[in-house]
Motif scaffolding. Structure first.
Motif, mmCIF file in Angstrom:
data_model
loop_
_atom_site.group_PDB
_atom_site.id
_atom_site.type_symbol
_atom_site.label_atom_id
_atom_site.label_comp_id
_atom_site.label_asym_id
_atom_site.label_seq_id
_atom_site.Cartn_x
_atom_site.Cartn_y
_atom_site.Cartn_z
ATOM 1 N N LYS A 49 16.317 -8.980 3.554
ATOM 2 C CA LYS A 49 17.066 -8.105 2.915
ATOM 3 C C LYS A 49 16.208 -7.150 2.028
ATOM 4 C CE LYS A 49 21.020 -11.248 2.788
ATOM 5 N NZ LYS A 49 22.134 -11.825 2.152
ATOM 6 N N THR A 50 14.824 -7.430 1.972
ATOM 7 C CA THR A 50 14.095 -6.697 0.951
ATOM 8 C C THR A 50 13.763 -5.349 1.414
ATOM 9 O OG1 THR A 50 12.962 -8.811 0.186
ATOM 10 C CG2 THR A 50 11.747 -6.981 -0.125
ATOM 11 N N PRO A 51 13.697 -4.642 0.542
ATOM 12 C CA PRO A 51 13.561 -2.926 1.096
ATOM 13 C C PRO A 51 11.991 -2.716 1.679
ATOM 14 C CG PRO A 51 13.543 -3.022 -1.203
ATOM 15 C CD PRO A 51 14.178 -4.370 -0.824
ATOM 16 N N SER A 52 11.808 -2.026 2.490
ATOM 17 C CA SER A 52 10.514 -1.855 3.126
ATOM 18 C C SER A 52 9.822 -0.717 2.812
ATOM 19 C CB SER A 52 10.477 -2.237 4.564
ATOM 20 O OG SER A 52 11.553 -1.441 5.172
ATOM 21 N N THR A 53 10.561 0.315 2.490
ATOM 22 C CA THR A 53 10.322 1.641 2.009
ATOM 23 C C THR A 53 10.504 1.925 0.621
ATOM 24 O OG1 THR A 53 12.116 2.924 2.665
ATOM 25 C CG2 THR A 53 10.659 2.279 4.262
ATOM 26 N N ASN A 54 9.680 3.045 0.121
ATOM 27 C CA ASN A 54 10.115 3.580 -1.264
ATOM 28 C C ASN A 54 11.700 4.040 -1.424
ATOM 29 O OD1 ASN A 54 7.712 3.246 -2.793
ATOM 30 N ND2 ASN A 54 6.797 4.503 -1.355
ATOM 31 N N VAL A 55 12.029 4.952 -0.275
ATOM 32 C CA VAL A 55 13.040 5.641 -0.365
ATOM 33 C C VAL A 55 14.253 4.389 -0.632
ATOM 34 C CG1 VAL A 55 14.889 6.821 0.954
ATOM 35 C CG2 VAL A 55 12.574 7.736 0.835
ATOM 36 N N THR A 56 14.165 3.468 0.433
ATOM 37 C CA THR A 56 15.309 2.420 0.388
ATOM 38 C C THR A 56 15.417 1.716 -0.947
ATOM 39 O OG1 THR A 56 14.733 1.954 2.927
ATOM 40 C CG2 THR A 56 16.009 0.443 1.810
ATOM 41 N N ALA A 57 14.216 1.343 -1.434
ATOM 42 C CA ALA A 57 14.126 0.567 -2.748
ATOM 43 C C ALA A 57 14.801 1.536 -3.682
ATOM 44 C CB ALA A 57 12.626 0.159 -3.158
ATOM 45 N N ILE A 58 14.365 2.806 -3.960
ATOM 46 C CA ILE A 58 15.034 3.608 -4.815
ATOM 47 C C ILE A 58 16.401 4.056 -4.613
ATOM 48 C CG2 ILE A 58 14.723 5.912 -5.806
ATOM 49 C CD1 ILE A 58 11.720 5.635 -5.343
ATOM 50 N N GLU A 68 10.145 10.061 5.137
ATOM 51 C CA GLU A 68 9.097 9.222 4.488
ATOM 52 C C GLU A 68 8.355 8.575 5.598
ATOM 53 O OE1 GLU A 68 8.679 5.987 1.144
ATOM 54 O OE2 GLU A 68 10.352 5.869 2.476
ATOM 55 N N LYS A 69 6.904 8.563 5.446
ATOM 56 C CA LYS A 69 6.205 8.012 6.294
ATOM 57 C C LYS A 69 5.248 7.013 5.510
ATOM 58 C CE LYS A 69 6.232 11.763 9.638
ATOM 59 N NZ LYS A 69 7.246 12.613 9.167
ATOM 60 N N PRO A 70 4.515 6.108 5.989
ATOM 61 C CA PRO A 70 3.564 5.544 5.288
ATOM 62 C C PRO A 70 2.557 6.199 4.678
ATOM 63 C CG PRO A 70 3.905 4.242 7.406
ATOM 64 C CD PRO A 70 4.553 5.585 7.670
ATOM 65 N N SER A 71 2.270 7.366 5.075
ATOM 66 C CA SER A 71 1.270 8.008 4.433
ATOM 67 C C SER A 71 1.696 9.070 3.302
ATOM 68 C CB SER A 71 0.366 8.939 5.490
ATOM 69 O OG SER A 71 1.431 9.728 6.440
ATOM 70 N N ASP A 72 3.222 8.603 3.005
ATOM 71 C CA ASP A 72 3.331 9.517 2.052
ATOM 72 C C ASP A 72 2.402 9.585 0.863
ATOM 73 O OD1 ASP A 72 5.751 10.649 3.164
ATOM 74 O OD2 ASP A 72 6.783 8.728 2.852
ATOM 75 N N ASN A 73 2.576 10.894 0.148
ATOM 76 C CA ASN A 73 1.686 10.893 -1.033
ATOM 77 C C ASN A 73 2.277 10.615 -2.260
ATOM 78 O OD1 ASN A 73 3.069 13.098 -2.239
ATOM 79 N ND2 ASN A 73 2.109 14.570 -0.294
ATOM 80 N N SER A 74 1.407 10.391 -3.295
ATOM 81 C CA SER A 74 1.811 9.735 -4.633
ATOM 82 C C SER A 74 2.818 10.484 -5.318
ATOM 83 C CB SER A 74 0.680 9.368 -5.467
ATOM 84 O OG SER A 74 -0.147 10.499 -5.656
ATOM 85 N N SER A 75 2.700 12.099 -5.109
ATOM 86 C CA SER A 75 3.526 13.021 -5.854
ATOM 87 C C SER A 75 4.942 12.778 -5.271
ATOM 88 C CB SER A 75 2.952 14.391 -5.900
ATOM 89 O OG SER A 75 2.922 14.813 -4.286
ATOM 90 N N PHE A 76 5.199 12.404 -3.968
ATOM 91 C CA PHE A 76 6.256 12.396 -3.597
ATOM 92 C C PHE A 76 7.092 11.127 -4.042
ATOM 93 C CE2 PHE A 76 8.867 10.206 -0.074
ATOM 94 C CZ PHE A 76 9.809 11.183 0.209
ATOM 95 N N VAL A 77 6.223 9.827 -4.121
ATOM 96 C CA VAL A 77 6.867 8.680 -4.559
ATOM 97 C C VAL A 77 7.196 8.940 -6.043
ATOM 98 C CG1 VAL A 77 6.221 6.306 -5.026
ATOM 99 C CG2 VAL A 77 5.553 7.475 -2.698
ATOM 100 N N VAL A 121 9.467 -6.244 -3.814
ATOM 101 C CA VAL A 121 8.625 -7.043 -2.948
ATOM 102 C C VAL A 121 7.982 -8.541 -3.681
ATOM 103 C CG1 VAL A 121 6.227 -7.368 -1.749
ATOM 104 C CG2 VAL A 121 7.810 -5.269 -1.431
ATOM 105 N N HIS A 122 7.660 -8.033 -4.934
ATOM 106 C CA HIS A 122 7.177 -9.196 -5.798
ATOM 107 C C HIS A 122 8.226 -10.302 -6.289
ATOM 108 C CE1 HIS A 122 3.251 -6.868 -7.617
ATOM 109 N NE2 HIS A 122 3.601 -6.988 -6.184
ATOM 110 N N VAL A 149 0.670 -1.085 0.013
ATOM 111 C CA VAL A 149 -0.113 -0.090 0.051
ATOM 112 C C VAL A 149 0.891 1.208 0.050
ATOM 113 C CG1 VAL A 149 -1.817 1.282 1.404
ATOM 114 C CG2 VAL A 149 -1.969 -1.308 1.025
ATOM 115 N N GLY A 150 0.685 1.961 -1.046
ATOM 116 C CA GLY A 150 1.391 3.254 -1.129
ATOM 117 C C GLY A 150 3.067 3.074 -1.684
ATOM 118 N N ALA A 151 3.098 1.916 -2.121
ATOM 119 C CA ALA A 151 4.470 1.907 -2.975
ATOM 120 C C ALA A 151 4.427 2.006 -4.271
ATOM 121 C CB ALA A 151 4.784 0.062 -2.717
ATOM 122 N N GLY A 152 5.632 2.379 -4.943
ATOM 123 C CA GLY A 152 5.775 2.766 -6.211
ATOM 124 C C GLY A 152 6.101 1.639 -6.840
#
Length: 368
Positions: free
Chosen positions: A156-165, A260-269, A107-108, A97-100
């Motif tokens: 080892k899987t990233p758990s946030t958008n920032v980490t993954a990017i 970054e927080k779980p509620s980060d908006n889509s424009s940020f991502v 994750v997949h 939820v909220g992932a780019g």
């Protein structure tokens, strides 16, 4: 007994097919982006469920450490295993939820490893039912290992958008560093390899001369003329400054972890995703330039790549300023890279390599 065993195996295969179909249906749900209003599942909860999948795999493997496992035990363990796997998949979906696109892809990929290794384990379990070969029975416990590894890799899987990017950008930095290392291995041709123009020795005559037996075949065609070497040296500066540029960009992105927080908006991502795409395109242009430096150098392609890199820098700078505001720390590598690009452009404009290539092309076309 043989007939009964065969009938039981057929039943187990039917049950397995039903479980596999359910998991496939769940995987199709995972391919869809969860609604933004859905409750986000923490990655810690996903990892905990992954541990349960790992324990279930251990239980399945234990069935084959002794005598032939009982039909009922296999059926019950299979049901328990797939129920746990189903729960794991649903939690994994909730974590996106909220992932780019980048985080969702990571994750997949991790989930797929768990599912694939689980499928191999359960299929082998059923295929060996009714056999009495010791070697075959050992195959099931050995297939438990890949399930453990896949579940352990979830850590080892990233758990946030920032980490993954950030990791995606790090991969670009590693690629650019590799190109830089290879470019630094380019070397000028020795005086023996240069054609003595005053002697009138032709290229064909020079090529027909015997080579030193100690020379490596890998070096053939990689030695640069003095003019080509000047272009290469300027290009090396560009790649080195690109690496510094990417590193500072990564540090800037990592700094967003505090924001970054779980509620980060889509424009940020979306902004982060755009930065990653620009960074990856930057890496592709560096690859192109590196490949064009080997003789005969492709000057037009190097020019085109340099211009694209300059455009990328401008776009990245705008995106970073929108996210972080103006930053002297980020401006320094931007300006450094622009400077090295200008120097490369100047060297390319002074180079006669492109003119020579055009002349040879015209000769070839005329001959045709």
């Amino acid at each position: 007994m043989a007939a009964r065993s065969k009938k039981e195996k057929e039943h187990l295969n039917l049950v397995l097919g039903s479980h596999l179909a359910t998991i496939h249906e769940t995987l199709q749900v995972l391919d869809k982006t969860p609604p933004s209003f859905a409750t986000k599942v923490t990655w810690d909860d996903v990892m905990k469920m992954g541990d349960q999948v790992s324990k279930q795999a251990t239980t399945v493997g234990m069935l084959w450490t002794g005598e032939q496992p009982e039909f009922k035990a296999i059926e019950e363990n299979m049901a328990s295993y797939f129920n746990t796997l189903q729960g794991f998949l649903l939690l994994s979906h909730g974590s996106t939820v909220g992932a780019g696109p980048t985080l969702s892809s990571a994750v997949h990929a991790s989930v797929k490893q768990v599912v694939d290794s689980s499928f191999r384990l359960m299929k082998e379990t059923i295929s060996l039912y009714g056999t009495h070969s010791k070697d075959q029975k050992l195959a099931v416990p050995q297939l438990v290992g890949p399930v453990w590894e896949a579940c352990s890799a979830l850590k080892k899987t990233p758990s946030t958008n920032v980490t993954a990017i950030g990791r995606g950008m790090t991969q670009v930095a590693v690629s650019v560093k590799d190109v830089l290392r290879e470019m630094k291995e380019l070397k000028p041709a020795s005086s023996n390899d240069q054609v003595d123009k005053t002697s009138g020795e032709s290229c064909l005559e020079a090529a027909s001369e015997p080579h030193d037996g100690n020379s490596s075949e890998d070096d053939i065609g990689n030695d640069l003329s003095p003019e080509e070497m000047k272009v290469a040296e300027r290009a090396i500066e560009v790649v080195s400054d690109t690496l510094s540029f990417v590193k500072v960009l990564i540090h800037s992105i990592i700094g967003l972890l505090k924001v970054e927080k779980p509620s980060d908006n889509s424009s940020f991502v979306n902004s982060l995703e755009k930065l990653l795409q620009l960074c990856q395109e930057l890496g592709r242009q560096i690859d192109e330039i590196g490949a064009c430096l080997y003789p005969p150098q492709e000057i037009p392609a190097i020019k085109a790549g340099s211009e694209k890199i300059l455009s990328i820098i401008d776009t990245v700078q705008v995106e970073v300023e929108e996210l972080l505001g103006s930053s002297d720390v980020f401006m320094e590598p931007c300006n450094g890279l622009r400077s090295s690009l200008r120097q490369l452009a100047s060297e390319l404009s002074n180079s006669s390599i492109a003119d020579e290539a055009a002349r040879l092309e015209n000769i070839t076309l005329t001959d045709k």
